[in-house]
Scaffold this motif. Structure first.
Motif, short mmCIF file in Angstrom:
data_model
loop_
_atom_site.label_atom_id
_atom_site.label_comp_id
_atom_site.label_asym_id
_atom_site.label_seq_id
_atom_site.Cartn_x
_atom_site.Cartn_y
_atom_site.Cartn_z
N ARG A 159 42.71 8.14 12.07
CA ARG A 159 41.49 7.42 11.95
C ARG A 159 41.02 7.55 13.43
O ARG A 159 39.88 7.80 13.47
N ILE A 160 41.86 6.81 14.11
CA ILE A 160 41.58 6.99 15.08
C ILE A 160 41.89 8.33 16.08
O ILE A 160 40.60 8.75 17.08
N TRP A 180 49.02 3.59 0.14
CA TRP A 180 48.01 2.46 1.58
C TRP A 180 48.74 2.93 2.95
O TRP A 180 47.83 3.16 3.77
N CYS A 182 53.21 4.63 24.56
CA CYS A 182 52.75 5.46 24.27
C CYS A 182 51.77 6.38 25.16
O CYS A 182 51.51 7.63 24.74
N LEU A 200 54.42 2.27 10.70
CA LEU A 200 54.17 3.37 11.51
C LEU A 200 54.76 4.29 11.76
O LEU A 200 54.24 5.29 12.68
N ARG A 223 45.91 4.50 4.68
CA ARG A 223 44.41 3.98 6.79
C ARG A 223 45.46 4.78 7.72
O ARG A 223 44.83 4.15 8.84
N LEU A 262 49.84 -5.68 21.48
CA LEU A 262 50.73 -4.41 21.23
C LEU A 262 52.01 -5.10 22.71
O LEU A 262 51.72 -4.73 23.47
N THR A 312 55.09 -2.42 -0.02
CA THR A 312 53.97 -1.89 0.40
C THR A 312 53.81 -0.25 -0.17
O THR A 312 54.26 -0.54 -1.27
N MET A 325 51.98 -6.51 16.72
CA MET A 325 50.85 -5.88 17.08
C MET A 325 49.57 -6.46 16.30
O MET A 325 49.61 -6.42 15.57
N VAL A 365 47.47 7.12 24.00
CA VAL A 365 47.31 5.95 24.49
C VAL A 365 47.91 4.42 23.99
O VAL A 365 49.17 4.82 23.14
N GLY A 399 47.02 -5.24 14.89
CA GLY A 399 46.63 -3.28 14.65
C GLY A 399 45.52 -3.14 14.95
O GLY A 399 44.62 -2.22 15.67
N GLN A 400 44.24 -4.69 14.82
CA GLN A 400 42.99 -3.62 14.84
C GLN A 400 42.17 -3.84 15.92
O GLN A 400 41.43 -3.26 15.98
N ASN A 440 54.09 7.52 14.53
CA ASN A 440 54.42 7.07 16.32
C ASN A 440 55.51 7.50 16.25
O ASN A 440 55.87 6.20 16.48
N VAL A 471 44.36 -2.85 18.55
CA VAL A 471 44.14 -2.08 19.05
C VAL A 471 43.53 -1.07 18.75
O VAL A 471 43.33 0.33 19.58
N PHE A 472 43.39 -1.00 17.54
CA PHE A 472 42.58 0.48 16.78
C PHE A 472 41.39 0.04 17.58
O PHE A 472 40.69 1.11 18.18
#
Ligand code: UT7
Length: 325
Positions: A257-258, A39, A119, A163, A43, A196, A35, A215, A312, A217-218, A282, A220-221
């Motif tokens: 981004r969210i 990145w 969360c 994350l 992201r 999740l 990683t 999770m 959320v 991720g996409q 997070n 959840v996003f």
């Protein structure tokens, strides 16, 4: 007669060990997992997170945050008559982390319990405390979000372990003749539980199933972007307010981004968005009260400001609270 609840103090706590993306990337590389800072920043917006020491407990983090919130409210622990802890990483299966926090604060007698909404936990806990104050069940509540999320991370899964972080935030919520909390809007839909979750459970003296975060991720996003927009509008409508009335948006700090997408949906300029995800990662149920206390102590959120809090997360759960600080 009391009609409202109001936040009279905030506090937070981060464990001392700060882990940058570069630190984490180096640690993961020793396991053959690739990683990079680039990145993670691109992201998610995350640059660092804090990890608790091996012996630390979620209740320890919660107590630190609670003491700071009490100090800022000018209250003694003995004046607290309700403790709610939102957490997904309790000290034990039982008793509740709230009971342990109560004992560590040196008090006894008042009702205490945990709220598990992952969360969204702090938003749920704040709503419950508000309801208990408005019905006269409590007058001075400690509402805490505390997590040691690093304990349930799979450090072989780069899609999740970069994350999350550990921390705690707390508010003192008191009975008030003036608002305070204006409205709240809570939701859940259990059909999304698989996107999740930590699927394991304790049975027969062992953990059955994985005790680590999983999770999509996409998925959840996409869901997070949609529901955060919806509940922001819903809570404003309930309170009879407009997007223009919001001085500060403090959303769950999961992904920049969210968060920016939610601000755009509300037509809020970026300066009204409280951002701590870059430094905290997070922190699940702790993220909103941690961000709020950070913004209060930085002189951003001031008395009289209208603040929109949003959460959320797993469940799927989501919700918003609109308040005059
Ligand atoms: O608190 C609960 C709320 N949780 C959230 O809000 C999380 C919501 N989801 C997200 O924030 C984003 O979906 C993620 C940050 C988890 C992932 O971002 P993404 O833009 O959706 O990336 P992706 O899953 O589409 O992955 C893109 C690529 C993949 O490689 P290929 O298949 O394109 O070759 C992944 O394998 O990035 C790769 N990847 C990584 N690369 C370097 C995934 N994780 C990493 C990583 N480092 N840590």
């Amino acid at each position: 007669m009391t009609s409202y609840s109001r936040i009279t103090g905030t506090g937070s706590y981060l464990p001392p060990r700060r882990v940058t993306n570069a630190d984490l990337a180096a640690e993961l590389a020793t396991r053959g997992i690739e990683t990079s800072d680039e990145w993670i920043v691109e992201r998610t917006g995350i640059r660092a997170r804090h990890f608790a020491a091996p012996g630390a407990k979620t209740s320890d983090l919660g107590v630190h945050a609670a003491r700071r919130a009490l100090e800022s409210a000018g209250k003694q622990a003995t004046q607290v008559d309700l403790i709610i802890v939102a957490t997904t990483t309790p000290d034990m299966v039982f008793p509740s982390t709230a009971a342990i926090v109560q004992h560590k604060l040196g008090i006894a007698g008042c009702p205490v319990f945990d709220v598990q909404a992952v969360c969204s936990g702090f938003i749920y806990a704040l709503t419950v405390a508000d309801a208990m104050i408005r019905t006269g069940t409590a007058r001075c509540a400690l509402v805490i979000g505390a997590e040691i999320f690093s304990r349930i991370l799979d450090f072989n899964d780069r899609t999740t372990c970069v994350l999350f972080g550990d921390g705690a935030g707390a508010v003192v919520l008191e009975a008030s003749t003036a608002p305070g909390l204006l409205a709240s809007d809570l939701h859940a839909d259990g059909k999304y539980l698989d996107i999740l979750c930590v699927p394991g459970h304790v049975a027969g003296g062992q953990v059955t199933g994985s005790p680590l975060v999983r999770m999509d991720g996409q998925a959840v996003f996409k869901l997070a972007v949609r529901v955060l927009g919806e509940c922001a509008h819903a809570v404003l409508a309930k309170a009879g307010r407009e997007g223009d009335d919001i001085d500060w948006l403090i959303p769950h700090q999961a992904n920049i981004r969210i968060m920016e997408s939610t601000a755009r949906k509300l037509k809020l300029p970026p300066e009204k968005l409280v951002v701590t995800v870059h430094e905290h990662g997070n922190t699940s149920a702790a993220s909103v009260p941690l961000a709020m206390d950070t913004a209060v102590r930085a002189g951003q959120v001031k008395r009289g400001d209208t603040v929109l809090l949003e959460g959320v997360g797993g469940g799927f759960t989501w919700g918003a609270v609109l308040l005059d600080f």
